[in-house]
Scaffold this active site. Sequence first.
Site, mmCIF file in Angstrom:
data_model
loop_
_atom_site.group_PDB
_atom_site.id
_atom_site.type_symbol
_atom_site.label_atom_id
_atom_site.label_comp_id
_atom_site.label_asym_id
_atom_site.label_seq_id
_atom_site.Cartn_x
_atom_site.Cartn_y
_atom_site.Cartn_z
ATOM 1 N N HIS A 10 1.364 -1.111 -0.154
ATOM 2 C CA HIS A 10 -0.140 -0.211 -0.206
ATOM 3 C C HIS A 10 1.196 1.146 0.063
ATOM 4 O O HIS A 10 1.941 0.589 0.610
ATOM 5 C CB HIS A 10 -0.945 0.019 1.241
ATOM 6 N N TYR A 39 -1.715 -1.865 8.704
ATOM 7 C CA TYR A 39 -0.687 -2.261 8.188
ATOM 8 C C TYR A 39 -0.269 -2.734 9.485
ATOM 9 O O TYR A 39 0.032 -2.022 10.717
ATOM 10 C CB TYR A 39 -0.630 -0.986 7.552
ATOM 11 N N HIS A 115 -2.659 -2.914 -3.756
ATOM 12 C CA HIS A 115 -3.660 -2.597 -3.152
ATOM 13 C C HIS A 115 -4.305 -3.237 -4.523
ATOM 14 O O HIS A 115 -5.603 -3.274 -4.158
ATOM 15 C CB HIS A 115 -3.986 -1.396 -2.501
ATOM 16 N N LYS A 121 -8.881 1.330 -6.689
ATOM 17 C CA LYS A 121 -7.799 2.519 -5.593
ATOM 18 C C LYS A 121 -6.675 1.831 -6.821
ATOM 19 O O LYS A 121 -5.816 1.343 -7.440
ATOM 20 C CB LYS A 121 -8.091 2.373 -4.390
ATOM 21 N N CYS A 123 -3.428 2.778 -5.960
ATOM 22 C CA CYS A 123 -2.352 2.033 -4.498
ATOM 23 C C CYS A 123 -2.027 0.578 -4.269
ATOM 24 O O CYS A 123 -2.794 0.409 -4.970
ATOM 25 C CB CYS A 123 -3.196 2.643 -3.135
#
Length: 135
Positions: A10, A39, A115, A121, A123
């Site tokens: 991420h 995380y 991710h 996304k 990411c």
Amino acid sequence: MRYIDKIIVHCSATPEGRDVSAATIDDWHKQRGWSGIGYHYVVSLDGTIEYGRDINKTGAHVKGQNKGSIGLCYVGGVDSDMNPKDTRTEQQKESLLLLIKTLKKMHPGAEVYGHRDFSTKACPSFDAKTEYKDA
């Protein structure tokens, strides 16, 4: 120890050059109503690897993928206008690679993803699956 089959990369979605700590991300996640940082590891701009959530606890970083995964977050991932950008420093790249190789030794068979492989996304703002396929 939890069974791990995914290592998911991420970004913190903070502007390039702005360093934040795992403690700051922990505060952000608590403000969202979570129990704490989602995380397991955070990689700072200088390559320092900080612990986040206890590795033996399920993370909170990808909807539907947390149970068998470890979440890594590098600080950055967007430009000054908050557009997705791979902002990793050379130190972050080195630390991420070392961390991923170490985690793969601890969890043989675990595959690396971004991710974005599980979401719409951007990411982590680069293709982690391809970059770390041979790690």
